[in-house]
Design an enzyme around this catalytic site. Structure first.
Site, mmCIF file in Angstrom:
data_model
loop_
_atom_site.group_PDB
_atom_site.id
_atom_site.type_symbol
_atom_site.label_atom_id
_atom_site.label_comp_id
_atom_site.label_asym_id
_atom_site.label_seq_id
_atom_site.Cartn_x
_atom_site.Cartn_y
_atom_site.Cartn_z
ATOM 1 N N HIS A 126 -22.901 14.120 12.791
ATOM 2 C CA HIS A 126 -23.977 14.267 13.659
ATOM 3 C C HIS A 126 -23.679 14.053 14.936
ATOM 4 C CE1 HIS A 126 -26.721 15.503 10.580
ATOM 5 N NE2 HIS A 126 -26.823 14.222 9.905
ATOM 6 N N ASP A 163 -22.965 17.943 3.007
ATOM 7 C CA ASP A 163 -24.057 16.785 3.270
ATOM 8 C C ASP A 163 -25.335 17.758 3.157
ATOM 9 O OD1 ASP A 163 -24.286 14.054 4.477
ATOM 10 O OD2 ASP A 163 -25.927 15.200 5.307
ATOM 11 N N HIS A 165 -27.696 17.362 5.279
ATOM 12 C CA HIS A 165 -27.922 17.673 6.634
ATOM 13 C C HIS A 165 -27.049 18.358 7.387
ATOM 14 C CE1 HIS A 165 -29.873 13.565 5.739
ATOM 15 N NE2 HIS A 165 -31.029 14.148 6.167
ATOM 16 N N ASP A 244 -25.907 12.962 -0.096
ATOM 17 C CA ASP A 244 -27.260 12.644 -0.034
ATOM 18 C C ASP A 244 -27.995 14.083 -0.535
ATOM 19 O OD1 ASP A 244 -26.317 14.281 2.065
ATOM 20 O OD2 ASP A 244 -27.292 12.759 3.631
#
Length: 307
Positions: A126, A163, A165, A244
């Protein structure tokens, strides 16, 4: 195959409060599962060095590097964004995380290892060139990929991000860069609410709905990632390995299990064998259910090492 395993005790010292899911126990859970699975003696352990400022600066602005360093507290916490903060050890841990990725890249390109996994935190995908966010300070995978391009002179590298995200920081670092192909899927709509629109031609972004299960993910990898990777013929592959998207992880709402991570890793490994002399460097991103994280990392490392 020889698989390097990079980590450092400094990565256990960074923490953002007892309530925070991105916690030191994540690395301890991985260690526990490595021992329980009996693959620990079959991987080569390496201590992560500190990243040099020049490595960070290939991705991040000098103002960003200076800002993160200046915010490092002598005690307590320094808030960077609503869910990202620094304690007195964060700066050092962030340098170890980026340093692991760079050192693993050097070792794999030199032929010391076929591939490597970096069990490090804080994570990185990120972190944008001029912004820390989403538990991330420096973009470990982007720094390693840029190191492979600029220091080692590779012509083409691929980044695979699984991931839950979207890796907005990695996309920001490489959008429009013809030497880089990035393939990802991510739950959408979901934090950081990016990646689903107006992607650059070198971005294979696949938004998926909540509750998507592993077989659907395998189909999209087969149909959307693999043809682009074959066409691109990367000379090295970097993996943002977030776990995740596992069905037991409460920070996301996808339905993957360990076998899905093993299968994806096998597909990546076959692409790397065909075009990149097997060269893969994988870096830990998310994964917050401790048991699922440990089991999934073991599945991923087993597949990397062909155990």
């Amino acid at each position: 195959m020889a698989t390097g395993f990079y980590s450092h005790a400094d990565c256990l010292l960074h923490e953002m409060g007892q309530w925070h899911p991105e916690c030191p126990a994540r690395l301890q859970a991985i260690e526990d599962q490595l021992i329980a699975s009996r693959i620990d003696p079959l991987i080569e352990r390496e201590s992560a060095p500190l990243a040099e400022m020049s490595a960070l600066a290939r991705v991040h602005t000098q103002a960003h590097i200076d800002y993160i360093k200046s915010q490092s507290p002598t005690e307590g916490y320094a808030q960077i964004d609503p869910d990202t903060s620094m304690n007195p050890h964060t700066w050092q841990a962030a340098l170890r995380s980026a340093g692991a990725a760079v050192a693993a890249t050097d070792a794999v390109i030199a032929g010391r290892y076929d591939n490597a996994f970096c069990s490090v935190r804080p994570p990185g995908h990120h972190a944008e060139p001029a912004r820390a966010m989403g538990f991330c300070f420096f973009n470990n995978v982007a720094i390693a990929a840029r190191h492979a391009l600029e220091v080692h002179g590779l012509a083409r590298v691929a980044i695979v991000d699984f991931d839950v995200h979207h890796g907005n920081g990695t996309e920001a670092a490489f959008a429009g860069e013809e030497r880089v192909l990035m393939c990802s899927f991510f739950q959408h709509p979901f934090y950081p609410y990016s990646g689903a629109e107006n992607a650059a031609p070198n971005m294979v972004n696949v938004p998926v709905a909540a509750r998507t299960k592993g077989m659907a993910i395998r189909e999209l990898v087969d149909m959307m990632w693999l043809p682009r990777l074959h066409e691109f013929k990367p000379e090295m592959i970097f993996v943002s390995a977030g776990f995740d998207a596992h069905r037991e992880d409460d920070l996301g709402n996808l339905g993957l299990v360990e076998d899905d991570y093993a299968w994806m890793t096998e597909q990546i490994r076959e692409i790397a064998k065909r075009y990149a002399r097997g060269r893969i460097v994988s870096c830990l991103e998310g994964g917050y259910n401790l048991s699922a994280l440990g089991r999934s990392v073991v599945a991923h490392v087993r597949a990397l090492a062909e155990l």
